[in-house]
Write an enzyme that holds these catalytic residues in place. Sequence first.
Site, PDB file in Angstrom:
ATOM      1  N   ASN A 134       1.008   2.601  -7.452  1.00  0.00           N
ATOM      2  CA  ASN A 134       0.479   4.170  -7.647  1.00  0.00           C
ATOM      3  C   ASN A 134       1.557   5.034  -7.175  1.00  0.00           C
ATOM      4  O   ASN A 134       2.720   4.647  -6.846  1.00  0.00           O
ATOM      5  CB  ASN A 134      -0.965   4.217  -6.890  1.00  0.00           C
ATOM      6  CG  ASN A 134      -0.536   4.087  -5.293  1.00  0.00           C
ATOM      7  OD1 ASN A 134       0.490   4.190  -4.637  1.00  0.00           O
ATOM      8  ND2 ASN A 134      -1.553   3.464  -4.602  1.00  0.00           N
TER       9      ASN A 134
ATOM     10  N   GLU B  53       2.993   4.509  -3.754  1.00  0.00           N
ATOM     11  CA  GLU B  53       3.749   3.322  -3.495  1.00  0.00           C
ATOM     12  C   GLU B  53       5.218   3.286  -4.306  1.00  0.00           C
ATOM     13  O   GLU B  53       6.101   2.766  -3.704  1.00  0.00           O
ATOM     14  CB  GLU B  53       2.962   2.061  -4.263  1.00  0.00           C
ATOM     15  CG  GLU B  53       1.570   1.825  -3.349  1.00  0.00           C
ATOM     16  CD  GLU B  53       0.749   0.855  -4.083  1.00  0.00           C
ATOM     17  OE1 GLU B  53      -0.011   0.310  -3.296  1.00  0.00           O
ATOM     18  OE2 GLU B  53       0.827   0.829  -5.193  1.00  0.00           O
TER      19      GLU B  53
ATOM     20  N   ASP C 166      -7.082  -2.399  -8.437  1.00  0.00           N
ATOM     21  CA  ASP C 166      -7.482  -3.660  -8.831  1.00  0.00           C
ATOM     22  C   ASP C 166      -7.878  -3.962 -10.144  1.00  0.00           C
ATOM     23  O   ASP C 166      -7.552  -4.921 -11.100  1.00  0.00           O
ATOM     24  CB  ASP C 166      -8.420  -4.215  -7.800  1.00  0.00           C
ATOM     25  CG  ASP C 166      -7.950  -4.363  -6.297  1.00  0.00           C
ATOM     26  OD1 ASP C 166      -6.725  -4.674  -6.135  1.00  0.00           O
ATOM     27  OD2 ASP C 166      -8.685  -4.348  -5.543  1.00  0.00           O
TER      28      ASP C 166
END
Length: 325
Positions: A206, A209, A276
């Site tokens: 993301n 990150e 996820d």
Amino acid sequence: MDKQIMHDFIAGPAAKCHVLVVGDVMLDKYYYGEVTRISPEAPVPVTHVTSQKETLGGAANVAHNLARLGCQIGIAGYVGEDYHCQSLTDKLTARGIDFKGLITTDRPTTTKLRVIGGHQQMIRLDFEEDEDMSGPYAERLHNFVAARLNESVDAVIISDYGKGACTEETCQQIIKAANAHGVPVLVDPKGTAWGKYRGADYVTPNFKEISAVLPEKIKNQDEDIEKAARYVMGKFGIKQVLATRSEFGMSLVTQASAYHIPTKAQEVFDVSGAGDTVIGVFALGLAGGLAPEVSAYMANMAASVVVAKLGTYAVSKEELLEVLK
């Protein structure tokens, strides 16, 4: 983007795909209730619990997303010999997920317990030991993955939540073995030591990150994201990047091109678990032979369903088919 291609794939060929998920397996527990007063014992709200649930989390949530889309799933990671493990394996069994790759250790099964008052998360309790896993336990995991790659696997997902499963040794063993078999490896990264993902076909960070591994700050805009992706591809030896960007959608950056996919406009209720869903659906598309940009668009549509739900949620085949109409 032709949604009909994606619709037809999910409706049919997706069921034949084999995906192996390796990483930090967790159980998510939720207590839901109402808050109407402050405790007389301490200045904290009292939550009257009205319902509770347990669901698959971490790498297990990635597998859950794939299972709900009808493909064939295996999962590998570490669990403890405790109640939380039993609850986890019961849920994996119910969803038809092969969990022969779960290695029982002397640590507790990683579990996150959340207390929700109204629509507000009040507190989270973590049950875990997150030191890097090595020795005989890690060797058993490596041997399992190698054996599965000798059978029928169309894609491998490394789901790193920083809980000790995805060490540099483990990641490199998996990536090199998958590369040797011509199987794509996708990594949901954690932390800043991305060197352990060297050789991976895709990482799916993301915005926060990917920002954490850059030498300078960037804005969440197309040009900056593309430059950032090419920086990490060069520095860490990663082949391609699929960056998720919250309300700005996602960006797929390859060696030759970049695709910027806008988000599907709607109310965002809870982003937990959306990453996820993205890596799971993206991997499924690649496993089924869809082009990377088509797979990324399909993952974006799936994420739009998940963020409208409260708590960890796995998109169903029917929900994805509906949003692809």
